[in-house]
Design an enzyme around this catalytic site. Structure first.
Site, PDB file in Angstrom:
ATOM      1  N   LYS A   6       5.186  -4.457  11.265  1.00 16.99           N
ATOM      2  CA  LYS A   6       4.217  -3.750  10.417  1.00 16.99           C
ATOM      3  C   LYS A   6       2.955  -3.495  11.233  1.00 16.99           C
ATOM      4  O   LYS A   6       2.338  -4.432  11.755  1.00 16.99           O
ATOM      5  CB  LYS A   6       3.913  -4.664   9.230  1.00 16.99           C
ATOM      6  CG  LYS A   6       3.501  -3.982   7.985  1.00 16.99           C
ATOM      7  CD  LYS A   6       3.624  -5.010   6.861  1.00 16.99           C
ATOM      8  CE  LYS A   6       2.616  -4.816   5.788  1.00 16.99           C
ATOM      9  NZ  LYS A   6       2.557  -5.946   4.877  1.00 16.99           N
TER      10      LYS A   6
HETATM   11  C1  E4P Z   1       2.539  -4.492   1.607  1.00 17.37           C
HETATM   12  O1  E4P Z   1       2.971  -4.135   2.667  1.00 17.37           O
HETATM   13  C2  E4P Z   1       1.082  -4.591   1.344  1.00 17.37           C
HETATM   14  O2  E4P Z   1       0.487  -5.497   2.212  1.00 17.37           O
HETATM   15  C3  E4P Z   1       0.804  -4.984  -0.081  1.00 17.37           C
HETATM   16  O3  E4P Z   1       1.624  -4.271  -0.964  1.00 17.37           O
HETATM   17  C4  E4P Z   1      -0.667  -4.835  -0.429  1.00 17.37           C
HETATM   18  O4  E4P Z   1      -0.886  -5.114  -1.785  1.00 17.37           O
HETATM   19  P1  E4P Z   1      -2.343  -5.374  -2.382  1.00 17.37           P
HETATM   20  O5  E4P Z   1      -3.132  -4.104  -2.308  1.00 17.37           O
HETATM   21  O6  E4P Z   1      -2.121  -5.796  -3.796  1.00 17.37           O
HETATM   22  O7  E4P Z   1      -2.992  -6.437  -1.529  1.00 17.37           O
END
Ligand code: E4P
Length: 220
Positions: A86
């Site tokens: 990621k």
């Molecule tokens: C996934 O890859 C993201 O990090 C996650 O969905 C972020 O979610 P949030 O905005 O609730 O922190």
């Protein structure tokens, strides 16, 4: 639409997998720290998540330069065959994505908020592009409309490799519904949201009346 779990919690992953709906996981050191994990143990924990998950597992890099991100990405990719790296969308992140693509390592380009960011992510070689929905809602903008724009724009082009949209920052049943109607390939959801979207009051009421009828039939 496929469901990924946005978590570092092994019990949550095992439960979602037992329902037959788990297609992958997205995780990061912050989610790991929420369940009491320490950064030093994160890679071992990620390996465990990969063993439990029949599908891609996105693990986040924290470096800010191309070379740091590529080095971390290579370390992550060595942990398990189903790791996806990621990487945040930014110039150094795009450059790292291109290098990782050339090395055959899959990238999930994260923190996407605009159509140009989504298209550049795909052009750089990202196999997964993650538009964030809830973070727009946090600033009183319509995250679903932005998601729809990014999905529509990506669908206009052939990037020469697979590109799947992961609707991220999903906070509610409505986010999941809208993401599916828009045609997002994947929604990555916290376990609390996954548990919530299985339910409906009419399902509960239907079950209650079915059980009541069954009691009567049994005793007749
Ligand atoms: C996934 O890859 C993201 O990090 C996650 O969905 C972020 O979610 P949030 O905005 O609730 O922190």
């Amino acid at each position: 639409m496929k469901f990924f779990l946005d978590t570092a919690d092994l019990a949550e992953i095992e439960e979602a997998a037992s329902w037959g709906v788990l297609a992958g996981v997205t995780t990061n050191p912050t989610l790991y720290s929420r369940i009491g994990g320490k950064l030093s143990g994160f890679h071992d924990h990620l390996k465990r998540i990969c063993e439990l998950t029949d599908g891609p597992v996105s693990g986040e890099t924290v470096g800010l330069t191309r070379d740091e991100i590529v080095r971390e990405g290579e370390e992550l990719a060595a942990l398990a065959p189903n790791i996806v790296v990621k990487v945040p969308v930014m110039p150094e992140g795009l450059a790292a994505t291109k290098c990782l693509y050339d090395k055959g390592i899959k990238v999930n380009m994260t923190l996407c908020f605009t159509v140009p960011q989504a298209i550049m992510s795909a052009r750089a070689g990202a196999f997964y592009v993650s538009p964030f929905v809830g973070r727009f809602d946090d600033i009183s903008e319509d995250g679903i409309e932005h998601l729809a724009n990014m999905v529509a724009a990506l669908n206009n082009y052939d990037f020469g490799h697979s590109v799947e949209v992961i609707a991220a920052s999903i906070r509610s049943a409505n986010h999941v519904t809208q993401a599916a109607l828009i045609g997002a390939d994947i929604a990555t959801v916290p376990f609390a949201v996954l548990k919530n979207i299985v339910k409906h009051p009419l399902t509960d009421r239907g079950l209650e009346s079915f059980l009541a009828d069954w009691e009567k039939v049994k005793n007749s």
